[in-house]
Design a protein around this motif. Structure first.
Motif, PDB file in Angstrom:
ATOM      1  N   ASP A  38       0.852  -1.182   0.000  1.00 53.04           N
ATOM      2  CA  ASP A  38       0.000   0.000   0.000  1.00 53.04           C
ATOM      3  C   ASP A  38       0.892   1.237   0.000  1.00 53.04           C
ATOM      4  N   ARG A  39       0.844   1.996  -1.110  1.00 51.55           N
ATOM      5  CA  ARG A  39       1.768   3.134  -1.242  1.00 51.55           C
ATOM      6  C   ARG A  39       1.594   4.165  -0.122  1.00 51.55           C
ATOM      7  N   LEU A  40       0.373   4.292   0.415  1.00 49.37           N
ATOM      8  CA  LEU A  40       0.162   5.265   1.492  1.00 49.37           C
ATOM      9  C   LEU A  40       0.868   4.791   2.774  1.00 49.37           C
ATOM     10  N   VAL A  71      -0.328  10.672 -10.189  1.00 45.66           N
ATOM     11  CA  VAL A  71      -1.358   9.982  -9.408  1.00 45.66           C
ATOM     12  C   VAL A  71      -1.146   8.485  -9.588  1.00 45.66           C
ATOM     13  N   LYS A  72      -1.099   7.766  -8.469  1.00 48.97           N
ATOM     14  CA  LYS A  72      -0.836   6.319  -8.525  1.00 48.97           C
ATOM     15  C   LYS A  72      -1.896   5.572  -7.729  1.00 48.97           C
ATOM     16  N   THR A  73      -2.194   4.357  -8.174  1.00 42.77           N
ATOM     17  CA  THR A  73      -3.077   3.518  -7.355  1.00 42.77           C
ATOM     18  C   THR A  73      -2.306   3.163  -6.077  1.00 42.77           C
ATOM     19  N   GLY A 120      -0.797   1.689 -13.563  1.00 44.38           N
ATOM     20  CA  GLY A 120      -1.677   2.309 -12.569  1.00 44.38           C
ATOM     21  C   GLY A 120      -1.200   3.700 -12.187  1.00 44.38           C
ATOM     22  N   GLN A 121      -0.581   4.423 -13.166  1.00 44.86           N
ATOM     23  CA  GLN A 121      -0.092   5.772 -12.870  1.00 44.86           C
ATOM     24  C   GLN A 121      -0.587   6.755 -13.915  1.00 44.86           C
ATOM     25  N   PHE A 122      -0.776   7.997 -13.500  1.00 34.55           N
ATOM     26  CA  PHE A 122      -1.238   9.031 -14.418  1.00 34.55           C
ATOM     27  C   PHE A 122      -0.502  10.325 -14.081  1.00 34.55           C
ATOM     28  N   ALA A 174      -1.425  10.948  -4.628  1.00 26.58           N
ATOM     29  CA  ALA A 174      -0.761  11.845  -5.577  1.00 26.58           C
ATOM     30  C   ALA A 174       0.607  12.168  -5.001  1.00 26.58           C
ATOM     31  N   GLU A 175       1.590  12.251  -5.892  1.00 23.81           N
ATOM     32  CA  GLU A 175       2.956  12.580  -5.469  1.00 23.81           C
ATOM     33  C   GLU A 175       3.460  13.739  -6.293  1.00 23.81           C
ATOM     34  N   GLN A 176       4.303  14.563  -5.675  1.00 23.51           N
ATOM     35  CA  GLN A 176       5.002  15.583  -6.454  1.00 23.51           C
ATOM     36  C   GLN A 176       5.827  14.895  -7.524  1.00 23.51           C
ATOM     37  N   TRP A 177       5.838  15.435  -8.725  1.00 19.71           N
ATOM     38  CA  TRP A 177       6.703  14.913  -9.784  1.00 19.71           C
ATOM     39  C   TRP A 177       8.120  15.414  -9.497  1.00 19.71           C
ATOM     40  N   VAL A 178       9.063  14.500  -9.377  1.00 16.60           N
ATOM     41  CA  VAL A 178      10.425  14.879  -9.000  1.00 16.60           C
ATOM     42  C   VAL A 178      11.297  14.998 -10.260  1.00 16.60           C
ATOM     43  N   PRO A 179      11.804  16.198 -10.569  1.00 15.03           N
ATOM     44  CA  PRO A 179      12.714  16.324 -11.717  1.00 15.03           C
ATOM     45  C   PRO A 179      14.103  15.815 -11.307  1.00 15.03           C
ATOM     46  N   TYR A 223      18.958  11.451 -11.447  1.00 16.75           N
ATOM     47  CA  TYR A 223      18.961  10.042 -11.828  1.00 16.75           C
ATOM     48  C   TYR A 223      18.322   9.218 -10.707  1.00 16.75           C
ATOM     49  N   GLU A 224      18.115   7.928 -10.993  1.00 15.61           N
ATOM     50  CA  GLU A 224      17.476   7.056 -10.001  1.00 15.61           C
ATOM     51  C   GLU A 224      18.477   6.016  -9.511  1.00 15.61           C
ATOM     52  N   VAL A 225      18.367   5.658  -8.232  1.00 10.55           N
ATOM     53  CA  VAL A 225      19.247   4.641  -7.662  1.00 10.55           C
ATOM     54  C   VAL A 225      18.423   3.647  -6.844  1.00 10.55           C
ATOM     55  N   ALA A 241      12.962   8.927  -1.249  1.00 16.88           N
ATOM     56  CA  ALA A 241      12.550   7.530  -1.411  1.00 16.88           C
ATOM     57  C   ALA A 241      11.329   7.443  -2.318  1.00 16.88           C
ATOM     58  N   ASN A 242      11.347   6.527  -3.265  1.00 11.58           N
ATOM     59  CA  ASN A 242      10.173   6.274  -4.101  1.00 11.58           C
ATOM     60  C   ASN A 242       9.384   5.094  -3.529  1.00 11.58           C
ATOM     61  N   GLU A 243      10.016   3.934  -3.467  1.00  9.84           N
ATOM     62  CA  GLU A 243       9.310   2.771  -2.903  1.00  9.84           C
ATOM     63  C   GLU A 243      10.309   1.714  -2.479  1.00  9.84           C
ATOM     64  N   PHE A 244       9.821   0.753  -1.666  1.00 10.96           N
ATOM     65  CA  PHE A 244      10.687  -0.388  -1.356  1.00 10.96           C
ATOM     66  C   PHE A 244      10.001  -1.674  -1.776  1.00 10.96           C
TER      67      PHE A 244
HETATM   68  P1  AMP Z   1       7.042   3.306  -9.575  1.00  8.14           P
HETATM   69  O1  AMP Z   1       6.113   2.255 -10.102  1.00  8.14           O
HETATM   70  O2  AMP Z   1       6.460   4.158  -8.523  1.00  8.14           O
HETATM   71  O3  AMP Z   1       8.388   2.737  -9.194  1.00  8.14           O
HETATM   72  O4  AMP Z   1       7.352   4.267 -10.818  1.00  8.14           O
HETATM   73  C1  AMP Z   1       8.006   3.812 -11.990  1.00  8.14           C
HETATM   74  C2  AMP Z   1       8.956   4.889 -12.507  1.00  8.14           C
HETATM   75  O5  AMP Z   1       8.201   6.092 -12.821  1.00  8.14           O
HETATM   76  C3  AMP Z   1       9.999   5.368 -11.511  1.00  8.14           C
HETATM   77  O6  AMP Z   1      11.118   4.502 -11.475  1.00  8.14           O
HETATM   78  C4  AMP Z   1      10.328   6.755 -12.062  1.00  8.14           C
HETATM   79  O7  AMP Z   1      11.157   6.650 -13.201  1.00  8.14           O
HETATM   80  C5  AMP Z   1       8.968   7.256 -12.484  1.00  8.14           C
HETATM   81  N1  AMP Z   1       8.331   7.968 -11.355  1.00  8.14           N
HETATM   82  C6  AMP Z   1       7.474   7.462 -10.450  1.00  8.14           C
HETATM   83  N2  AMP Z   1       7.106   8.372  -9.533  1.00  8.14           N
HETATM   84  C7  AMP Z   1       7.744   9.521  -9.855  1.00  8.14           C
HETATM   85  C8  AMP Z   1       7.784  10.843  -9.297  1.00  8.14           C
HETATM   86  N3  AMP Z   1       7.073  11.177  -8.206  1.00  8.14           N
HETATM   87  N4  AMP Z   1       8.577  11.753  -9.906  1.00  8.14           N
HETATM   88  C9  AMP Z   1       9.304  11.445 -11.011  1.00  8.14           C
HETATM   89  N5  AMP Z   1       9.300  10.220 -11.590  1.00  8.14           N
HETATM   90  C10 AMP Z   1       8.541   9.261 -11.031  1.00  8.14           C
END
Ligand code: AMP
Length: 358
Positions: free
Chosen positions: A97-99, A137-139, A148-150, A172-177, A180-182, A255-258
Motif C-alpha cells: 500500500d503506497r500510502l 497519481v498512482k493507485t 496504474g499511474q497518471f 498523488a505525489e510531487q513529480w520529481v525532476p 537520476y534514479e538509484v 525515497a520512491n518505494e521499497f
Molecule cells: P514506480 O512504479 O512508482 O516505481 O514508478 C516507476 C517509474 O516512474 C519510476 O522509477 C520513475 O522513473 C517514475 N516515477 C514514479 N514516480 C515519480 C515521481 N514522483 N517523480 C518522477 N518520476 C517518477
C-alpha cells in the motif's frame, strides 16, 4: 532443508539456481503453465491464495518466502502459525500500500516527495493545489513497472486522471525532476546481521527498468541510502533481501518505494558481487551467515524486454540470462550482465550491447 517460494517467475528461477549452490531444495507455488522456476524445482500449479495449496506448501517446507509483493497477505496469515514466512508479513503489508509505505518512510525519517491520499475528486483537486503540478497519481495498491499511474501536467488533466483511476484508492505525489534514479539493496538474517550492496544507478524506460550500473561514484549518497535501508530492515525486524528505490536530486535522496524481495536492479550481483542477492536472500531466511556483498568490479545489467534478439546469444563479453519465457511486448524475458575493471570499461561494454542488442 526445503524452501517454499510463492511465485515461480524469473526471480524464483534465480533463487532456485542459488539454492542448488547451497544444496537446498526449492518448491514453488504458481498458477502458470511451465513457469521459469519450473526448471529448478517442483511447482504446485494453483492460485497464489489457494488455501489447500498454501497448506500443502507449508507442510512440506521448512521456511516460506515469496518472489513478488502482490501475494495476498490474508492467505499467508492462514499458514503463518505453522511455518516461518520471510520477509515478515508486516513488511509485505506495508509495501503493498503506497500510502502505508510513505507513512513508514516519514516515521523513519527517510525523505520522500510530497504526497496526498486521494479518495474523492475533490481530494485530487486539493492535492494539485497543495503539491503543485506536475504531480503523478498512482493507485495505492497493485501498481508495478509504472502501471496504474497518471501524470497530471495541467489542471485540465485532473478529470482525465480521475476518470482513468478514480475507482480505486489513490495517492498523488510531487513529480520529481530527478538527476537520476538509484536503488540500495540490503539483506538481514534471522539473527539481525545486515549487509548492504553497492548502490545501483538505474535507468527506466516507459516505467520499466532498462539498465543498472553499480557501484555509483557518489560515496556520500551511497552511505546515506545504506543508512535508510538499515533503518527499514531493523524497524521491520526484517529477514531477507529488501530493495529501496530512490530519486537523486543534487545531494538529496528521496525515497520512491521499497520492494520486500530480491530486485531486478540487483541482478548484476550474480556476476558482480562476492555473493548474489539470491544466495544472500536464502542465507538470510535459513539464518546462515550472510555472504560478503562486496562488488567484484564495475557491473552493469541490461534487461531484455519483449524479445531476446539473436545478437544477445553471441556476445563477446557479457552474461546472458534467458528466463525461458514466451516473447510478449513489455515482458521481461532475460538480462545481460557485464563486469569490468573500471567504470569506463563497463560503460563501453554496456553501451555496445545497448546499441547492438536492445
Ligand atoms: P514506480 O512504479 O512508482 O516505481 O514508478 C516507476 C517509474 O516512474 C519510476 O522509477 C520513475 O522513473 C517514475 N516515477 C514514479 N514516480 C515519480 C515521481 N514522483 N517523480 C518522477 N518520476 C517518477
Amino acid at each position: 532443508m526445503r524452501i517454499g517460494i510463492i511465485g515461480a517467475g524469473q526471480l524464483g528461477q534465480m533463487l532456485g539456481f542459488a539454492a542448488r549452490k547451497l544444496d537446498v531444495e526449492c518448491r514453488f507455488l504458481d498458477p502458470s503453465i511451465s513457469p521459469p522456476a519450473g526448471v529448478c524445482g517442483d511447482v504446485i500449479q494453483r492460485p497464489f491464495d489457494d488455501p489447500k495449496a498454501l497448506a500443502k506448501l507449508a507442510a512440506s517446507c521448512d521456511v516460506i518466502s515469496y518472489e513478488f509483493e502482490n501475494v495476498p497477505v490474508g492467505a499467508l496469515q492462514e499458514i503463518a502459525g505453522t511455518v516461518p514466512i520471510y520477509p515478515p508479513l508486516d513488511a509485505l503489508r506495508q509495501a503493498q500500500d503506497r500510502l502505508d509505505e510513505k507513512r513508514l518512510f516519514e516515521q523513519l525519517g527517510i525523505p520522500l516527495p510530497g504526497y496526498r491520499a486521494i479518495d474523492t475528486r475533490d481530494d485530487m483537486v486539493a492535492a494539485a493545489e497543495a503539491l503543485g503540478l506536475p504531480m503523478v497519481v498512482k493507485t495505492r495498491r497493485l501498481g508495478y513497472d509504472g502501471k496504474g499511474q497518471f501524470l497530471v501536467k495541467t489542471s485540465a488533466d485532473v478529470d482525465k486522471a480521475w476518470k482513468t483511476l478514480g475507482a480505486q484508492a489513490l495517492i498523488a505525489e510531487q513529480w520529481v525532476p530527478f538527476d537520476y534514479e538509484v536503488s540500495s539493496i540490503g539483506v538481514r538474517n534471522v539473527d539481525g546481521d545486515v549487509h548492504i550492496y553497492a548502490l545501483s544507478h538505474n535507468v527506466h524506460k516507459d516505467g520499466i527498468l532498462h539498465s543498472s550500473r553499480s557501484p555509483v561514484d557518489a560515496p556520500e549518497l551511497a552511505e546515506k541510502a545504506a543508512g535508510y535501508v538499515r533503518r527499514l530492515l531493523d524497524h521491520l525486524d526484517y529477514v531477507g533481501v529488501l530493495a529501496l528505490e530512490l530519486f537523486v536530486r543534487g545531494d538529496d535522496l528521496l525515497a520512491n518505494e521499497f520492494a520486500p524481495r530480491v530486485h531486478n536492479s540487483g541482478h548484476w550481483t550474480i556476476e558482480g558481487a562476492a555473493t548474489s542477492q539470491f544466495e544472500n536472500h536464502l542465507r538470510a531466511i535459513m539464518n546462515l551467515p550472510l555472504g560478503s556483498t562486496a562488488s567484484r568490479g564495475h557491473a552493469g545489467m541490461i534487461n531484455l524486454i519483449g524479445e531476446i534478439p539473436a545478437a544477445a546469444r553471441g556476445l563477446e563479453a557479457g552474461h546472458l540470462h534467458d528466463y525461458g519465457k514466451a516473447p510478449r511486448a513489455g515482458r521481461k524475458l532475460g538480462h545481460i550482465t557485464v563486469v569490468a575493471a573500471t567504470a569506463d570499461d563497463r560503460d563501453a561494454l554496456l553501451d555496445k550491447i545497448d546499441t547492438n542488442v536492445t
